[in-house]
Design a protein around this motif. Structure first.
Motif, PDB file in Angstrom:
ATOM      1  N   CYS A 121      62.661 -18.947 -38.235  1.00 14.20           N
ATOM      2  CA  CYS A 121      63.657 -19.986 -38.478  1.00 14.20           C
ATOM      3  C   CYS A 121      64.157 -19.738 -39.888  1.00 14.20           C
ATOM      4  O   CYS A 121      63.370 -19.560 -40.812  1.00 14.20           O
ATOM      5  CB  CYS A 121      63.054 -21.388 -38.404  1.00 14.20           C
ATOM      6  SG  CYS A 121      64.244 -22.653 -38.930  1.00 14.20           S
ATOM      7  N   SER A 122      65.465 -19.670 -40.034  1.00 15.09           N
ATOM      8  CA  SER A 122      66.026 -19.564 -41.381  1.00 15.09           C
ATOM      9  C   SER A 122      67.212 -20.501 -41.493  1.00 15.09           C
ATOM     10  O   SER A 122      68.189 -20.223 -42.171  1.00 15.09           O
ATOM     11  CB  SER A 122      66.395 -18.119 -41.701  1.00 15.09           C
ATOM     12  OG  SER A 122      67.030 -17.530 -40.589  1.00 15.09           O
ATOM     13  N   ALA A 123      67.093 -21.632 -40.790  1.00 12.44           N
ATOM     14  CA  ALA A 123      68.202 -22.582 -40.692  1.00 12.44           C
ATOM     15  C   ALA A 123      68.652 -23.134 -42.044  1.00 12.44           C
ATOM     16  O   ALA A 123      69.823 -23.463 -42.212  1.00 12.44           O
ATOM     17  CB  ALA A 123      67.820 -23.733 -39.768  1.00 12.44           C
ATOM     18  N   ILE A 182      56.832 -22.990 -35.489  1.00 16.65           N
ATOM     19  CA  ILE A 182      57.567 -23.127 -36.756  1.00 16.65           C
ATOM     20  C   ILE A 182      56.607 -23.231 -37.937  1.00 16.65           C
ATOM     21  O   ILE A 182      56.787 -22.576 -38.958  1.00 16.65           O
ATOM     22  CB  ILE A 182      58.528 -24.335 -36.688  1.00 16.65           C
ATOM     23  CG1 ILE A 182      59.614 -24.043 -35.629  1.00 16.65           C
ATOM     24  CG2 ILE A 182      59.154 -24.614 -38.058  1.00 16.65           C
ATOM     25  CD1 ILE A 182      60.568 -25.187 -35.361  1.00 16.65           C
ATOM     26  N   ARG A 183      55.577 -24.042 -37.791  1.00 20.47           N
ATOM     27  CA  ARG A 183      54.546 -24.135 -38.845  1.00 20.47           C
ATOM     28  C   ARG A 183      53.365 -23.242 -38.461  1.00 20.47           C
ATOM     29  O   ARG A 183      53.067 -23.068 -37.288  1.00 20.47           O
ATOM     30  CB  ARG A 183      54.064 -25.582 -39.000  1.00 20.47           C
ATOM     31  CG  ARG A 183      55.148 -26.556 -39.418  1.00 20.47           C
ATOM     32  CD  ARG A 183      55.488 -26.485 -40.898  1.00 20.47           C
ATOM     33  NE  ARG A 183      56.901 -26.774 -41.095  1.00 20.47           N
ATOM     34  CZ  ARG A 183      57.740 -25.973 -41.748  1.00 20.47           C
ATOM     35  NH1 ARG A 183      57.308 -24.872 -42.297  1.00 20.47           N
ATOM     36  NH2 ARG A 183      59.012 -26.291 -41.868  1.00 20.47           N
ATOM     37  N   CYS A 235      66.285 -29.204 -43.955  1.00 25.71           N
ATOM     38  CA  CYS A 235      65.274 -28.882 -42.945  1.00 25.71           C
ATOM     39  C   CYS A 235      64.945 -30.138 -42.153  1.00 25.71           C
ATOM     40  O   CYS A 235      64.778 -31.201 -42.723  1.00 25.71           O
ATOM     41  CB  CYS A 235      64.011 -28.369 -43.635  1.00 25.71           C
ATOM     42  SG  CYS A 235      62.707 -27.966 -42.457  1.00 25.71           S
ATOM     43  N   TYR A 250      62.377 -29.784 -39.882  1.00 21.68           N
ATOM     44  CA  TYR A 250      61.110 -29.381 -39.270  1.00 21.68           C
ATOM     45  C   TYR A 250      59.920 -29.470 -40.213  1.00 21.68           C
ATOM     46  O   TYR A 250      58.955 -28.730 -40.070  1.00 21.68           O
ATOM     47  CB  TYR A 250      61.230 -27.944 -38.736  1.00 21.68           C
ATOM     48  CG  TYR A 250      62.445 -27.681 -37.881  1.00 21.68           C
ATOM     49  CD1 TYR A 250      62.786 -28.531 -36.829  1.00 21.68           C
ATOM     50  CD2 TYR A 250      63.246 -26.566 -38.117  1.00 21.68           C
ATOM     51  CE1 TYR A 250      63.896 -28.277 -36.046  1.00 21.68           C
ATOM     52  CE2 TYR A 250      64.357 -26.300 -37.331  1.00 21.68           C
ATOM     53  CZ  TYR A 250      64.679 -27.164 -36.302  1.00 21.68           C
ATOM     54  OH  TYR A 250      65.778 -26.905 -35.525  1.00 21.68           O
TER      55      TYR A 250
HETATM   56 FE1  SF4 Z   1      63.006 -25.746 -42.324  1.00 25.24          FE
HETATM   57 FE2  SF4 Z   1      64.283 -23.734 -43.496  1.00 25.24          FE
HETATM   58 FE3  SF4 Z   1      61.772 -23.471 -42.721  1.00 25.24          FE
HETATM   59 FE4  SF4 Z   1      63.680 -23.605 -40.907  1.00 25.24          FE
HETATM   60  S1  SF4 Z   1      63.409 -22.004 -42.462  1.00 25.24           S
HETATM   61  S2  SF4 Z   1      61.746 -24.660 -40.850  1.00 25.24           S
HETATM   62  S3  SF4 Z   1      65.082 -25.055 -41.870  1.00 25.24           S
HETATM   63  S4  SF4 Z   1      62.530 -24.847 -44.322  1.00 25.24           S
END
Ligand code: SF4
Ligand code: 5GP
Ligand code: MG
Length: 460
Positions: free
Chosen positions: A438-440, A179-180, A387, A389
């Protein structure tokens, strides 16, 4: 947060770490820290403030060694206090480890309970410290560094890009979703030395060459023998935070083989195609909106200019502004160019709207400076979800697009028109496999399940 790591016995690792962090300052302005290993001995210095405020030559001289680990903090869990500054240094059966974490775990409640059973005296309140203690627990139970760390990572859920220093070597780790970000660079020849940094801009500044990313679910172990790679997780599924691409990472950093400057420009080109509007000038909200504004100008043919000047030296000041300054809003950071704006129809481009408070003040500022029409274009879709994350986008009820339609937002911001980039437009401009992000915060589709208790803390 920003993380950095280096193994280079023949170099001044503290200084190289300092400059790496200096380039990663945008990833966290709250605190900064460096730990070095000189044989088995650990030296460290960390404090609240910017990298340039926390360190000076004299302090760096007290950090000798062959390994450096650095961190710039942006707080998402744990309060904003000095004890929460990283790297987290923890004792183990095999000696000390120093851990720098970017991301946010979602299973901290459970992990904390497990660790408390082991009688760890949790000094700070961060999830990062818990990762360090989980490794210590595994190592103390008999595992070596690699095995112990891998066991600990299997106990962590959420986002974690880690740099971990030990007397033997430095580890770079990404969670199974990656994710990062975390990149590997090389420094010098004969022997080649390795560097880890959150972004490629952290390599550029010290003259290191970008080698590749640490892959989701990968662990790299950097020692005197060079770099070895381990797939610690067998089911990696790439979910890079798309907000890193849109906003968070520096525009000169490279992701997916291009600078984010080029990527953001493409987002701007796309929204110009989707939501054109006639105007005299287009400009970006400095700095994050600028590449998209340039793209918008290219497609629309509307002249690109500057309407707002940013004070580039505004960091975090601990001196509270006066009441009259507070009323004048964000002038401390952004000042309008009156003669550019007077009598003009302007298009203002920004990367995102989170709460809408900055944007509303900005629009007011532009009108006071004489703009006769203000059209706002946002180079990403509406942020409707928080978010979990590691990016601090507030609780859902604070997000303006969680409860309001574009039309309602437009009224609240007092703009003449407002358009966000469409979801499809964002995906097309992104070009990569769209499942690999990730586009949560735009969809609510969280790639790592959020425990109910945690969900309730942020979701409406
Ligand atoms: Fe957080 Fe949005 Fe990045 Fe996903 S896309 S990790 S929810 S900031
Ligand atoms: P708003 O109008 O929502 O108050 O502010 C929008 C601005 O905040 C945009 O310029 C954007 O670059 C910036 N921004 C976007 N995401 C974040 C974030 O997660 N944290 C902070 N501090 N700013 C953000
Ligand atoms: Mg911005």
């Amino acid at each position: 947060c920003g993380v950095f790591g280096i193994y280079a016995p023949e170099q001044d690792v503290a200084k190289l770490t300092y400059f790496g962090l200096y380039a990663l300052q945008h990833r966290g302005q709250e605190s900064a820290g460096i730990a070095t290993f000189e044989g088995e001995q650990v030296h460290q210095h960390k404090d609240m403030g910017l990298v340039s405020q926390v360190f000076n030559e004299a302090i760096l001289e007290k950090l000798p060694g062959h390994i450096g680990v650095g961190h710039t903090r942006y707080s998402t869990t744990g309060s904003s206090r000095k004890v929460n500054a990283q790297p987290a240094v923890v004792d183990t059966r095999l000696g000390k480890l120093a851990l720098a974490h970017n991301g946010n775990l979602v299973n901290t409640i459970q992990l904390r309970e497990e660790l408390l059973k082991s009688n760890f005296n949790l000094v700070t309140t961060t999830d990062s410290e818990m990762i360090a203690y989980a490794i210590a627990e595994e190592v103390n139970a008999g595992a070596d560094w690699l095995e112990g760390s891998i066991r600990a990572f299997h106990r962590c859920q959420g986002a974690f890009s880690l740099v971990i220093g030990t007397a033997n070597g430095v580890m770079g780790v990404r969670d199974p979703n990656g994710i990062r970000p975390l990149v590997i660079g090389t420094l010098g020849e004969n022997p080649v030395r390795y560097v880890l940094a959150s972004e490629t801009c952290g390599l550029d500044i010290i003259g290191a060459e970008y080698l590749r990313d640490v892959e989701p679910g990968e662990l790299v172990w950097i020692t005197d023998a060079g770099l070895s790679s381990y797939r610690w997780n067998q089911q990696p599924q790439r979910k890079l935070c798309i907000f890193e691409m849109i906003y968070f990472a520096r525009p000169d950093s490279i992701m997916h083989n291009e600078t984010l400057y080029s990527y953001r420009m493409r987002l701007g080109r796309r929204i110009a195609q989707e939501s054109p509007v006639d105007a005299d000038i287009v400009f970006g909200v400095p700095d994050s909106g600028i590449p998209a504004a340039i793209g918008f100008s290219q497609v629309s043919g509307i002249a690109y200019g500057e309407g707002l000047i940013k004070n580039r030296y505004v960091g975090r000041t601990f001196i509270q502004p006066t009441q009259s300054m507070r009323e004048s809003g964000l002038r401390m950071k952004l000042n309008p160019l009156k003669d550019v704006l007077a009598g003009k129809r302007v298009i203002i481009v920004d990367d995102s709207i989170v709460r809408g408070t900055t944007s509303r003040k900005l629009v007011k500022t532009l009108r006071e400076a004489g703009a006769i029409e203000v059209h706002m274009r946002i180079s990403s879709p509406p942020v409707t979800h928080p978010c979990f994350y590691g990016i601090d986008t507030d609780t859902q009820d604070q997000l303006i697009a969680a409860t309001k339609s574009v039309e309602e937002i437009s009224k609240q911001l007092e703009v003449d028109s407002l358009a966000y980039l469409s979801w499809e437009g964002m995906l097309e401009a992104t070009r990569e496999d769209t499942n690999s992000f990730c586009s949560a915060c735009f969809t609510g589709d969280y790639p790592v399940a959020i425990p109910e208790q945690v969900k309730r803390s942020k979701l409406m």
